[in-house]
Enzyme design. Structure first.
Site, mmCIF file in Angstrom:
data_model
loop_
_atom_site.group_PDB
_atom_site.id
_atom_site.type_symbol
_atom_site.label_atom_id
_atom_site.label_comp_id
_atom_site.label_asym_id
_atom_site.label_seq_id
_atom_site.Cartn_x
_atom_site.Cartn_y
_atom_site.Cartn_z
ATOM 1 C CD GLU A 55 -0.882 -26.257 1.100
ATOM 2 O OE1 GLU A 55 -1.973 -26.726 0.532
ATOM 3 O OE2 GLU A 55 0.110 -27.043 1.313
ATOM 4 N NE ARG A 59 -10.357 -27.864 -8.223
ATOM 5 C CZ ARG A 59 -9.212 -27.455 -7.863
ATOM 6 N NH1 ARG A 59 -8.370 -26.794 -8.724
ATOM 7 N NH2 ARG A 59 -8.989 -27.582 -6.717
ATOM 8 C CE LYS A 111 -1.441 -24.031 -4.701
ATOM 9 N NZ LYS A 111 -1.715 -23.203 -3.565
HETATM 10 P P1 ATP Z 1 -4.110 -26.596 -6.735
HETATM 11 O O1 ATP Z 1 -4.806 -27.817 -6.684
HETATM 12 O O2 ATP Z 1 -4.408 -25.957 -8.042
HETATM 13 O O3 ATP Z 1 -2.707 -26.334 -6.502
HETATM 14 P P2 ATP Z 1 -5.169 -25.557 -4.269
HETATM 15 O O4 ATP Z 1 -6.644 -25.859 -4.266
HETATM 16 O O5 ATP Z 1 -4.114 -26.624 -3.511
HETATM 17 O O6 ATP Z 1 -4.700 -25.370 -5.886
HETATM 18 P P3 ATP Z 1 -4.730 -23.653 -2.463
HETATM 19 O O7 ATP Z 1 -3.749 -22.521 -2.328
HETATM 20 O O8 ATP Z 1 -5.457 -24.422 -1.667
HETATM 21 O O9 ATP Z 1 -4.795 -24.208 -4.085
HETATM 22 O O10 ATP Z 1 -6.152 -22.802 -2.701
HETATM 23 C C1 ATP Z 1 -6.988 -21.575 -2.248
HETATM 24 C C2 ATP Z 1 -8.202 -21.152 -2.701
HETATM 25 O O11 ATP Z 1 -8.400 -20.996 -4.103
HETATM 26 C C3 ATP Z 1 -9.238 -22.404 -2.139
HETATM 27 O O12 ATP Z 1 -10.411 -21.640 -1.562
HETATM 28 C C4 ATP Z 1 -9.326 -23.159 -3.634
HETATM 29 O O13 ATP Z 1 -10.773 -23.856 -3.614
HETATM 30 C C5 ATP Z 1 -9.207 -21.989 -4.697
HETATM 31 N N1 ATP Z 1 -9.027 -22.640 -5.912
HETATM 32 C C6 ATP Z 1 -7.834 -23.223 -6.158
HETATM 33 N N2 ATP Z 1 -7.744 -23.944 -7.497
HETATM 34 C C7 ATP Z 1 -8.954 -23.376 -7.926
HETATM 35 C C8 ATP Z 1 -9.753 -23.270 -9.393
HETATM 36 N N3 ATP Z 1 -9.311 -24.027 -10.191
HETATM 37 N N4 ATP Z 1 -10.919 -22.616 -9.400
HETATM 38 C C9 ATP Z 1 -11.588 -21.958 -8.289
HETATM 39 N N5 ATP Z 1 -10.826 -22.005 -7.247
HETATM 40 C C10 ATP Z 1 -9.801 -22.572 -7.107
HETATM 41 MG MG MG Z 2 -4.770 -27.087 -1.369
#
Ligand code: ATP
Ligand code: MG
Length: 565
Positions: free
Chosen positions: A42, A269, A279
């Protein structure tokens, strides 16, 4: 190095669990043998090391199985998204060494298709417009152990929902006035199946679709359908989406006609000790000025790690080493540091720099004489060659390499003691000078001319070896030493305390007037070095002509490891 869960399971079966699923699908010729993954960020912030793991996993699987991997921006939330983030995400993925298939894809490109499908669901009696306020909808969802309450709008005529949904799109209603919900099961033990919201009204400019839309699809409605449109075969995501999987499959079952379906697979994760990763929290650190931007070298963002001196290979190796697990775990941040140390040890040239200089005068060395000492650039790399380093009567050593009253086990310099100056001579301390505050200002030594490499005394052994820089040839630099940004192992894990209360007040130390050997004069931003005995460093982008700025990537040894404390 302890063996990771992944390494163990690979040794047993040769595959991690996602690879095992893919191989089975290939064996069964599912999806005609296609392997197509995606990485779906995102664009609401910069990528962090957790994303790096996901990137390495998805793009890595595509490589392993001769498949494809898309980059798809999950841009369904215009309030928080920005093109700055889109650009940084692309830069970070490329820097890590991956290239996406075809072009960058965007969920927003599917808004029209998603809308049409939503109308189809309404027409089939599987979605309805609910005019209740958000709080009421949440309340009626109930709790997992008891069925929820059905909305009074749940069984309204199809035509009514269709008409309202079209008018929602046309902009006739204000934010929050109504939503479109899927009509599934208000008694399901899975809360996500209790008539989840598909669309909300949001009069907000979108960075790609402009003002074309004032209704936006929810994540669950956009995600699986985007996978489907792109022909994704394996939709790899993190564990928190496991509970969304029945909904993911339900939507597809309503729409997909053939047998092709993307398959959602969840993995744990990455969590790192002494780090926050969401984020939202990282944005808070940036906005409130706790760090100097997204690429501050203390940030766990990819851009921060890059600026800190992490190499793409060290991050890929780290991702590989931690592997994929099915259960949540916390990885010691020391393992990340180990990976960069391991890589830089092989590739970073070794040079001399003195961070806290103390002047040494070699009283029996001729004034005005300069010798060019030949020093190896990297003993780990035979191709790295050697360089000449100027030696003269006055040199700098590290202030803490001298003690006025050294204990027995202190193998550095002290009155009457001998050390080897690396690549040069053995010197003996004959005296020192102090200022009125008792601070040592100069040390006097004599050198043994026979102890130079090739000389008759070259083999003579002394306990300590010091690095040094010739005073007349030194260039100056600012050096930034970084430590962990948080003092707590799990800063975000305390219910009663804000994660920011654990910020390490000493996470950045700036040293001025550090002395570097002359060869570093031509170093440019991004250059990486081992400053001997001090650690791995890189040249920061803040460097100006005649004013170099160095970042310490990591010390040579982990100062936090129990062994080194
Ligand atoms: P955050 O919760 O840290 O803000 P998010 O999951 O909202 O991150 P996205 O941009 O939606 O961030 O994530 C893009 C991809 O990265 C998704 O497939 C998500 O599952 C993966 N991802 C995000 N954080 C992690 C992590 N800590 N370890 C592994 N994969 C991750
Ligand atoms: Mg997300």
């Amino acid at each position: 190095m302890p063996e990771s869960e992944n390494e163990k399971s690979r040794k047993l079966s040769g595959l991690n669990f996602i690879e095992a699923i893919i191989e089975e699908d290939l064996y069964n010729n599912k999806n005609q043998g296609r392997v197509h993954l995606r990485f779906p960020p995102e664009p609401n912030g910069y990528l962090h090391i957790g994303h790096a793991k996901s990137i390495c996993l998805n793009f890595g699987l595509a490589k392993t199985y001769n498949g494809l991997c898309n980059l798809r921006f999950d841009d369904t939330n215009p309030e928080k998204e920005d093109v700055e983030y889109v650009d940084s995400i692309m830069e970070d993925i490329r820097w890590l060494g991956f290239e996406w298939y075809d072009k960058a894809y965007y969920a927003s490109d599917y808004f029209e298709q998603l809308y049409q499908w939503a109308e189809k669901l309404i027409t089939a009696g599987k979605a309805y417009v609910d005019e209740q306020p958000q709080e009421m909808i949440s309340e009626q969802r109930g709790v997992p152990t008891r069925p929820g309450t059905e909305s009074p709008f749940r069984n309204r005529p199809v035509e009514e929902s269709l008409d309202l949904f079209r008018r929602m799109r046309a902009g006739e209603f204000t934010n929050g006035a109504m939503v479109l919900r899927a009509k599934i099961d208000m008694a399901s033990p899975n809360m996500h199946m209790r008539d989840p919201i598909m669309y909300r009204i949001l009069h907000h400019h979108h960075h790609r679709t402009g003002d074309n839309w004032c209704i936006y699809p929810m994540y669950d409605w956009a995600h699986g359908q985007s996978d489907f449109i792109e022909g994704i075969t394996h939709s790899v995501c993190t564990l928190e989406f496991e509970i969304h999987r029945p909904l993911y499959d339900w939507f597809l079952d309503q729409l997909a006609e053939g047998s092709y379906r993307p398959r959602q697979i969840e993995f744990a994760r990455l969590n790192l000790s002494y780090t926050v990763m969401s984020k939202r929290k990282l944005l808070e650190l940036v906005n409130e000025g706790h760090v100097n931007g997204w690429d501050d070298p203390r940030m766990p963002t990819i851009s921060g790690l890059r600026r800190r001196g992490y190499t793409p290979l060290s991050i890929r190796n780290f991702a590989d080493r931690i592997g994929v697990a099915k259960r949540d775990n916390v990885i010691d941040v020391g393992l990340l540091e180990f990976s960069v140390r391991e890589h830089l040890n092989q590739v970073a040239p070794r040079v001399f720099a003195v961070l806290d200089p103390l002047k040494v005068i070699i009283t029996n060395y001729p004034e005005g004489k300069v010798e060019e000492m030949e020093l190896q650039n990297n003993p780990e790399d035979p191709d790295a060659g050697s360089r000449k380093v100027a030696f003269s009567r006055e040199i700098y050593i590290e202030r803490d390499d001298f003690l006025e009253e050294p204990p027995k086990k202190f193998f550095r310099l002290g009155p009457g003691r001998e050390v080897r100056l690396k690549g040069a001579y053995i010197v003996k301390c004959e005296g020192f000078e102090k200022d009125e505050n008792g601070r040592i200002t100069e040390i006097y030594c004599t050198y043994d001319p026979s102890t130079k490499s090739g000389g008759s005394g070259a083999g003579r052994k002394v306990k300590g070896t010091l690095h040094w820089v010739s005073v007349a040839h030194a260039i100056e630099a600012e050096v930034r030493l970084y430590d962990r940004l948080f003092l707590d192992e799990d800063p975000a894990g305390h219910e009663d305390k804000d994660f920011k209360s654990f910020i390490n007040p000493d996470s950045l130390k700036i040293l001025q007037h550090c002395k570097l050997e002359q060869s570093l004069e031509t170093a440019t931003a991004g250059g990486q070095f081992q400053l001997q005995r001090l650690g791995y460093f890189c040249v920061d982008k803040d460097s100006r002509e005649k004013q170099l700025v160095f970042n310490r990537t990591v010390p040579l040894r982990d100062p936090w490891s129990k062994k080194n404390r």
